[in-house]
Each structure stands twice: as structure tokens, then as C-alpha cells.
Design a protein around this motif. Structure first.
Motif, mmCIF file in Angstrom:
data_model
loop_
_atom_site.group_PDB
_atom_site.id
_atom_site.type_symbol
_atom_site.label_atom_id
_atom_site.label_comp_id
_atom_site.label_asym_id
_atom_site.label_seq_id
_atom_site.Cartn_x
_atom_site.Cartn_y
_atom_site.Cartn_z
ATOM 1 N N ALA A 1 0.824 -1.204 0.000
ATOM 2 C CA ALA A 1 0.000 0.000 0.000
ATOM 3 C C ALA A 1 0.863 1.261 0.000
ATOM 4 O O ALA A 1 0.548 2.247 -0.683
ATOM 5 N N LEU A 2 1.946 1.237 0.761
ATOM 6 C CA LEU A 2 2.857 2.389 0.778
ATOM 7 C C LEU A 2 3.478 2.610 -0.593
ATOM 8 O O LEU A 2 3.573 3.746 -1.079
ATOM 9 N N ALA A 3 3.914 1.519 -1.229
ATOM 10 C CA ALA A 3 4.496 1.641 -2.571
ATOM 11 C C ALA A 3 3.479 2.227 -3.539
ATOM 12 O O ALA A 3 3.806 3.087 -4.365
ATOM 13 N N PHE A 4 2.231 1.779 -3.424
ATOM 14 C CA PHE A 4 1.188 2.269 -4.330
ATOM 15 C C PHE A 4 0.926 3.763 -4.099
ATOM 16 O O PHE A 4 0.836 4.539 -5.057
ATOM 17 N N THR A 5 0.784 4.172 -2.848
ATOM 18 C CA THR A 5 0.469 5.578 -2.575
ATOM 19 C C THR A 5 1.615 6.497 -2.993
ATOM 20 O O THR A 5 1.381 7.597 -3.501
ATOM 21 N N ARG A 6 2.848 6.049 -2.811
ATOM 22 C CA ARG A 6 3.981 6.879 -3.209
ATOM 23 C C ARG A 6 4.048 7.037 -4.724
ATOM 24 O O ARG A 6 4.307 8.133 -5.230
ATOM 25 N N LEU A 7 3.801 5.956 -5.452
ATOM 26 C CA LEU A 7 3.811 6.063 -6.907
ATOM 27 C C LEU A 7 2.607 6.860 -7.414
ATOM 28 O O LEU A 7 2.700 7.554 -8.433
ATOM 29 N N ALA A 8 1.491 6.774 -6.693
ATOM 30 C CA ALA A 8 0.311 7.552 -7.087
ATOM 31 C C ALA A 8 0.600 9.051 -7.027
ATOM 32 O O ALA A 8 0.129 9.828 -7.866
#
Length: 757
Positions: A478-485
Motif C-alpha cells: 500500500a505504501l508503494a502504491f500511494t507513493r507512486l500515485a
């Protein structure tokens, strides 16, 4: 370390000085998800924007004490309040921060304070630690007043604690540079083509440029790039060299080349510190224990034992995986984190490309923090486009979320439930199809995801020893997703997949890694990317974001056309619709060639299904021909056994998948491999994702079909065929089977020394 040898004294960054002198006690890596680099930068800007008009952000400070030149950038100074601030961003409960981490922060602001008082003639100063929670925007402010005399005394203590190490470092640098200035090539002569490669690599280092060099297999690319870059280190003031590989065997080749230059143990050693960087899961001695002093004996008292371990390690110099582990266990410290500490003090770092190109890469972080003059070598660089796409992609799986909701603690039921409802709302809003590209990141779902991240972070912070591994895994994703978002743009695609009923996957898929990699190339003094397949250069320049002054070179192959018989079977179509009809002529070609010249062959196919169909047909028609095949999910021991089957004097046809473990990076010289068959053009599948990629690359570079399909496909073909001729004495045959090999645009991407019949 700085490369400015003319400057007086030994140069050290404030952070490096404090990390060396101010940390004590346990290593503590209980679950504390740190903000991303972008979040940190934005957090600093948010704090600065809240301050008064005269606030000075990113204040450069420097000074000389005890023969040391100390420099860095203080986060902010408020002249009206006479307050110097060190700003740290964090997530969740601040109380879980380790004591040694807080001590490091105070040491940093104290050192900056001493430098500021000396520069501006201040007699007193207020020091402040500003902790910004990036989720809530709330600041926690810790302050204390200090006199200039008190701060100066603290700075001098830090410098004296560091002085013996600095003197040792300076002496090592002198010995190292003197030895490298006289470095001799370890063999009587260069292989054909190797001298040109070495000269090009040296010029790249001398001019501070990037070099993209295509050099054929068998000329010794590893040594041909390491040797000139090492020779350039003293002349160009390079502090460190990173040799980056795609796979573990590449690290071994680099270490072997360094050993041949005299860097290894057990010989009249070149004064060169070599460190092999290994992934955390491979280096961990106690994978069943949490990473803090209360759980792991190698984390307890880590910083108290670190100085002796560090000293023993640099005295040893040669620190491959086995040697580093031996030093670490002798001093009862964690091998992985000892390696992380030593990266700053070693001359050559050998590791995976992730260590420099990933979003939180260690080597890149050190280069930026210390102002290191860094040389970078990237082996098998044709893989970097796909590897980097993976580094900057992330996905969320609805099925995993649903499983997590059932097992999660009650305190997380509300945020996880809210996220699940947002998932359902998204699925109602979009078309009911297997795959689609969304116009933008679904921000409502992203908001729910960010709230869930905050809740899970707080929960794991309160339960550091009892966290569910599935919960931690979800949080990392989830952290990886939010950072890339937050960095979402035209370089990436937001896709929604529904592989089966009741399951949806939302992914941020990077298409053009250039936007993320360009700053990595800009940080390094020089980067040399090399491979046997880097044509056309424009493809790699565009997709990797190489600087405008990048030089592209092609080293002529040292092989004669007579060494390799290349046959084209353009009467065969391997397209999906023609697969069944292709099996009979393919099997006939394999059998005819084997009967003419028995020996070891590799036969490459586009998929396991195609491979298995051809294998079954060959066994049925020619049962006397020995065969074996790659299968899905082979582990390391199975791959080694497969390669061991190519024994000198033996014979048979081994079936493998193009682009898989046996299509590149393996060395089967002489009679271990006499031929290869490639029954495919290697094109990626014509699916919606690749069609979307084609459209995006066409819009940006005007080369959609070439960049999405033709170039990556032909790279796989040339790599697979390149397994046959590995040295000047090799002889062999390559048979390319597909009617599209008759087209000029495809044949133009094949090696120019091939003579095709």
C-alpha cells in the motif's frame, strides 16, 4: 569523502560525521515505515512555508576543525527567533522512535549550530528538532538553548572522535590512488575488442559522460570496464565505483575480475576495499526474529560493537558475502546492516541494479548525501528498461484485502471496511471487462488507502513484536502504491484487471522509466552501460532517460562469419494461429540438424505451452534423440542441474523458453553448446497492456511499434543466439524460424557479423 584532493584536510558531511560518532546501543528496526524521499522534501517545504518571511531554508554551512572540513545543509534558520531547526518527517506514533535515532538528530543540529555560531558570530542559539507527521501535518517541536561555546565543544568532540578514522581514511585513499595510478592489466594482452571497450570506458570517466556500449559476448566486458574505471579513479578524483548486475552470477564475475586485478585475499593485495551488497533476506542470520535488540542477539548492542567490526572489516578489505558474514559474526553484529554501514567506506561496491536505481537505493542515497564522485558500471544493461519498470510499478489485490479483513484485529475493521467499500464503488463505476486503462488514479480509493496506511502503521507501531506478516506485507504494498500515485504522470498507466470473478487488481504500471532514472544518471560522475544487445541506441537513450551528451559505441565482434552458420527458415510461421501447423517443420529442422552434427543444442520457444507441444512431437517422431526441458518455477538447484547437463562429450536437445533463465547470462563454451534454434520472433504478446504501451510510446517518441514490440523481441532473439559463440575457437549453428525474419526491419537488428543463409 570528497574527490577534491586539493582541499585542505579530510572532508566529511555533517550527517556522516554524526552517524559515526553519535549512535549507541541497539539496532532497532521495528516496524517504522518511513516517508518517501518526495514526501520528505514536501514535508520540509511545508514546515518552511509556515515560518516567517525571513526564514532561511536549506542553509549551507561549513567549517574546519581538528583538520577536518565539515559541510552540509541545515534544514532551516529563523533569525527573528534565533532558532536553528532540524526537520524530520515521520508516520504514526513518534514515541516508538529509537533513542539512538533521537540522539543522532540532536547531534546533527548541534553540529550545524556550532558552524552557524562561528559563521555569524552568535553567542547563543536555540536548537530545535521539528518532527512533522506527514499524514496529519502536525508538528512536534523539541527545543533547547545552547551557548556557542557549548556547541563548539561538542563539535570538537565529534571531530576528535572521528579524527583517527579520518586519518586512516586519508592514508588509505593515498595508498589506493597511488596503486591505481600504476594499475596494470592482469593479462599479457587484451582480447580482440576488449582494448577498444576499455578505451571508451576510460574516456567516459575522463569526460564525466555516460557511455552506452554494445560489445559482443566473449571479449571480457566485465574486466574491460572495471580495469579502465579503476585506473581513472585517482585521475578523476572518483571516491567510489559501483558495479551493478542484473543477476547473482554477474556479481560473481565482477568479483572474479577484481580478484584478477589483485584485490582479493590471499595475494599481494591491491589496497582496494571491495564490498558485495546482498539482499536483506539473503543476509539475515535470524529470519524468524524481529530486527531489534530485544529479539535478535545481532541487533542488541549493534552500535556499541560496530566500531570494532567496522575497523576489522576495512582492515580485511575484501568483503564478499562470505568474508563480510565472517567479520560480522566474529563481532556479533548483523551482516546485512554491517554491509550497509560499510558502503560509505568502501571503494568498490558490487551489487544488484536496485542498489542504485530503485526509489530508496542505498548507493544513490549515499552519493547525494555525501556529494560522492561516483562511477557506475551497469552489466547486461539491455535488461534495465524492464527492471526499472518493475521498480516503479505497484499493485493492489482486492482478494488479498478481503482475506486480510477477515483476519485483521478489530481496531482495523473500520479503515479496512472503508477501503473495501471504495473498491466496490470503483468496480461499479467502470466497465465490466477483463482489462482497462483508467484515465487517472481513482482518488477516492486512494484517499481510503492512505487512511488505512495510517491506521495500520499506528497499529503495528503499538504492536511491534506481534504484527501479522500478512498485515505488514499489505502495508508495504500500500505504501508503494500511494507513493507512486503521488508521482503519477504520462510515464505510467493506471490499469484495472479482473482475471476472474470476485477478484480485481489495480496497478500503477510504469511504461517509461526515463522520468525516474534520469536523476540517477545525473547524480553519478560517469555511467557505463554495456551489453551484447544495445541496438538501437535511441531505444535505450529514450526509455532510460540518459543525458543528452551520452556517447553510444559499438565494439566490432572479434568473431569471423565462418564461426557461426546462421540459417533462416522463413517458410515457417510461429504466430499463435499457426502453432499447430508449425510443429512438424520445426521438429524436422531440429532432427535434421542434430543428425548432421550430434552435440548439445538449445531450442527456444515463446511459451511453455509451445515448448511442450514441440517436445512431445519430437519425442514421438525421433525417440532416439536425447531431450530435456526447462519447466515452470525451477529453483536454483534445478537450474544448476539443467546447465550441468551440457557436459563436454555429451549430446541432446534442451528445450527452453525465450527470455527465461537459459536464454541469457549463461556460458556454455566449446562443445558444451554447438547450436541454438529460435522458433519465435520474441515479440511481447499483443494484449491490451502492450497496445497501451505502444500508443504511449508512439505519442512520446514516435516509435510505438518498434519500442513496444520489435526491439525488445529482437533483443531476446540475439541474446539467445549469443549462447553459441563464446570464444575465438567456438564453432556452431543458429537456426531462426519465423517468416518475419525475412523483413529488413527485423534483420537490421541482428548482429552485423552474422552471414545469413
Amino acid at each position: 569523502m570528497s574527490g577534491d584532493s586539493a582541499a585542505p584536510g579530510y572532508r566529511v558531511a555533517v550527517r556522516a560525521l554524526c552517524e559515526f560518532t553519535a549512535r549507541r546501543g541497539d539496532l532497532d528496526h521495528r516496524f517504522t515505515p518511513a516517508p518517501s524521499a518526495r514526501e520528505g522534501i514536501e514535508g520540509h517545504a511545508r514546515v518552511a512555508a509556515r515560518r516567517g518571511e525571513g526564514y532561511e531554508a536549506e542553509l549551507p554551512l561549513a567549517g574546519c576543525r581538528e583538520g577536518l572540513v565539515i559541510s552540509g545543509r541545515a534544514d532551516g534558520f529563523d533569525p527573528a527567533a534565533n532558532r536553528l531547526e532540524e526537520i524530520k518527517t515521520h508516520r504514526g506514533n513518534l514515541a516508538r522512535m529509537a533513542d539512538n535515532q533521537r540522539a543522532l538528530h540532536w547531534a546533527q543540529v548541534e553540529v550545524y549550530g556550532a558552524l552557524l555560531c562561528a559563521e555569524r558570530g552568535l553567542s547563543r542559539l536555540t536548537l530545535a528538532l521539528v518532527y512533522l507527521d506527514i499524514a496529519s501535518g502536525r508538528e512536534t517541536l523539541l527545543t533547547r538553548d545552547a551557548s556557542a561555546a557549548e556547541l563548539e565543544a561538542a563539535l570538537v568532540r565529534h571531530c576528535r572522535d572521528f579524527l583517527a578514522w579520518a586519518e586512516q581514511q586519508a592514508a588509505h585513499r593515498q595508498r589506493r590512488d597511488a596503486a591505481l595510478a600504476e594499475l596494470a592489466f592482469p593479462h599479457a594482452g587484451f582480447r580482440p575488442g576488449q582494448r577498444q571497450l576499455a578505451e571508451d570506458a576510460y574516456r567516459a570517466a575522463a569526460t564525466g559522460r555516460c557511455l552506452l556500449v554494445e560489445a559482443p559476448t566473449g571479449i571480457g566486458k566485465t574486466l574491460g570496464t572495471l580495469y579502465p574505471m579503476l585506473a581513472a579513479m585517482p585521475r578523476q578524483g572518483l571516491d567510489r565505483l559501483a558495479f551493478l548486475t542484473m543477476k547473482t552470477p554477474g556479481r560473481r564475475l565482477a568479483l572474479d575480475a577484481l580478484a584478477s586485478l589483485g584485490a582479493a585475499e590471499g595475494q599481494a593485495r591491491l589496497p582496494l576495499r571491495v564490498l558485495e551488497l546482498v539482499a536483506r533476506d539473503k543476509a539475515c542470520e535470524h529470519p524468524d526474529r524481529a530486527c531489534h535488540g530485544e529479539a535478535c542477539p545481532l541487533a542488541e548492542g549493534f552500535y556499541d560493537r560496530l566500531p570494532a567490526a567496522r575497523q576489522a572489516a576495512v582492515a580485511r578489505g575484501w568483503l564478499d558475502r562470505a568474508a563480510l558474514r565472517e567479520v560480522a559474526l566474529d563481532h556479533r553484529v548483523c551482516p546485512y546492516y554491517l554491509g550497509q554501514e560499510l558502503a560509505r567506506w568502501c571503494d568498490v561496491l558490487v551489487g544488484d541494479v536496485n542498489h542504485y536505481f530503485d526509489a530508496s537505493a542505498l548507493i544513490h542515497g549515499l552519493a547525494r548525501a555525501d556529494g560522492t564522485r561516483l562511477g557506475v558500471l551497469v552489466d547486461e544493461a539491455h535488461n534495465l528498461v524492464e527492471r526499472a519498470r518493475g521498480m516503479y510499478s505497484a499493485e493492489l489485490d482486492q482478494r488479498r484485502l478481503n482475506r486480510l479483513r477477515k483476519a485483521a484485529p478489530p481496531t482495523l475493521s473500520r479503515p479496512l471496511g472503508r477501503l473495501a467499500r471504495r473498491w466496490q464503488a470503483l468496480l461499479r463505476e467502470v466497465d465490466d471487462c477483463d482489462w482497462q486503462a483508467l484515465d487517472a488514479v481513482p482518488w477516492r480509493l486512494l484517499g481510503a488507502l492512505q487512511q488505512t496506511v495510517s491506521a495500520v502503521t499506528d497499529y503495528l507501531g503499538e504492536h511491534p513484536a506481534g504484527g501479522d506478516p500478512a498485515l505488514q506485507e499489505f502495508l508495504f504494498e500500500a505504501l508503494a502504491f500511494t507513493r507512486l500515485a503521488e508521482a503519477f504522470g504520462e510515464h505510467s498507466l493506471c490499469e484495472l484487471r479482473r482475471p476472474r470473478r470476485g477478484r480485481a487488481v489495480l496497478a500503477l504500471r510504469n511504461l517509461v522509466p526515463a522520468d525516474f532514472l534520469a536523476p540517477r544518471f545525473a547524480t553519478a560522475h560517469s555511467v557505463v552501460l554495456f551489453s551484447a544487445t544495445l541496438s538501437p541506441p535511441a531505444y535505450h537513450r529514450d526509455l532510460l532517460g540518459l543525458p543528452g551528451g551520452t556517447v553510444a559505441r559499438r565494439v566490432a565482434a572479434p568473431f569471423a562469419a565462418e564461426q557461426l552458420e546462421v540459417r533462416l527458415r522463413t517458410d515457417i510461421s510461429t504466430r499463435l494461429r499457426d502453432r499447430e501447423a508449425s510443429l512438424t517443420p520445426i521438429v524436422a529442422e531440429l532432427a535434421d540438424q542434430y543428425r548432421r552434427r550430434p552435440g548439445h543444442y538449445l531450442a527456444f520457444f515463446s511459451s511453455f505451452a509451445y515448448l511442450e507441444a514441440a517436445l512431445a512431437r519430437l519425442r514421438e517422431a525421433w525417440p532416439a534423440i536425447p531431450v530435456r526441458a526447462q519447466h515452470r518455477g525451477m529453483d536454483e538447484s534445478e537450474r544448476e542441474a539443467f546447465l550441468a547437463g551440457f557436459d563436454p562429450g555429451g549430446a541432446g536437445i534442451a528445450f527452453a523458453v525465450l527470455g527465461g533463465a537459459f536464454a541469457e547470462g549463461i556460458d556454455l563454451p566449446g562443445e558444451r553448446l554447438v547450436g541454438a534454434f529460435v522458433a519465435t520472433l520474441g515479440l511481447p504478446p499483443f494484449d491490451p497492456l502492450n497496445e497501451a504501451l505502444k500508443s504511449r510510446l508512439q505519442a512520446r517518441f514516435g516509435c510505438g511499434d518498434d519500442y513496444a514490440y520489435r526491439v525488445p523481441g529482437m533483443i531476446k532473439v540475439v541474446q539467445a543466439a549469443g549462447r553459441v559463440i563464446r570464444g575465438p575457437e567456438d564453432r556452431g549453428v543458429v537456426v531462426l524460424m519465423d517468416d518475419r525474419f525475412a523483413r529488413h526491419e527485423n534483420r537490421s537488428l541482428l548482429p552485423d557479423w552474422w552471414r545469413m543463409g
